[in-house]
Design a protein around this motif. Structure first.
Motif: not given
Length: 198
Positions: A136, A149-151, A153, A177-183
């Motif tokens: 990411t 990146r999602s801090p 997960v 869960s989402k690995d990055f915000e725009t997922q």
């Protein structure tokens, strides 16, 4: 220790595999991250807790944790796996292919492995505190494409394992869960894993 980007040869390997199985040409290699050396140090912890008052060892809980430090991933992972099955004492649980490791508390240095059959169902949950993820964040030493990146997960999986002697097979399905915000949404996946211990 390794290398990312074109120097890794991943594009060539995937192209040849797709050609061998008659699949189309894989897309997306135009946005591959640049070549650069990478390293990672990993430490893993597991603690087995007996959860069977009958004394037949039919269920247990395995608390697990992992610390990774490097240019590929820097994170803290904490989780637990609940298992129901037979002959659990000879095994230490399984996870996804992604989080496989060489950690084998059941390793027998004398090379004499018990020929006990073990089979169990499991549910595993973990939370990852992610400080660096090259997938990411992009490369470390050069500018490259990246996302936010999602801090934190989370991941939950269920599956089944059968093992005997030095071999085991595992099938599982998971949600992450989402690995990055725009997922767009959570990631659902499954896998089949075979293992042979030497």
């Amino acid at each position: 220790v390794g290398v990312t980007g074109p120097a890794s040869g991943a594009e060539m390997i995937q192209d040849k595999f797709h050609h061998a199985i008659g699949a189309g040409v894989p897309a997306g290699w135009g946005t591959q991250i640049p070549s650069e050396p990478v390293f990672n140090l990993n430490a893993e912890f597991k603690r087995k807790i007996n959860w069977d008052d009958s004394g037949r060892n039919l269920r247990d809980i395995i608390a697990h944790g992992q610390v990774q430090l490097g240019t590929i991933r820097t994170e803290l992972v904490l989780g637990a796996q609940v298992r129901w099955g037979v002959n659990l004492e000879e095994t230490w649980g399984h996870g996804t292919i992604r989080h496989s490791s060489v950690y084998t508390p059941n390793y027998h240095p004398d090379g004499v492995y018990p020929r006990t059959f073990s089979s169990y169902f499991f549910a595993d949950t973990q939370v990852e505190f992610v400080f660096k993820n090259y997938a990411t964040d992009g490369t470390t030493f050069r500018e490259s494409a990246h996302v936010i990146r999602s801090p934190v997960v989370g991941q939950f999986l269920i599956g089944a394992t059968a093992s005997i002697y030095r071999t085991s097979i595992t099938v599982y399905t998971a949600v992450r869960s989402k690995d990055f915000e725009t997922q767009a949404q959570a990631h659902y996946f499954g896998g089949f894993k075979g293992e042979i211990n030497f």
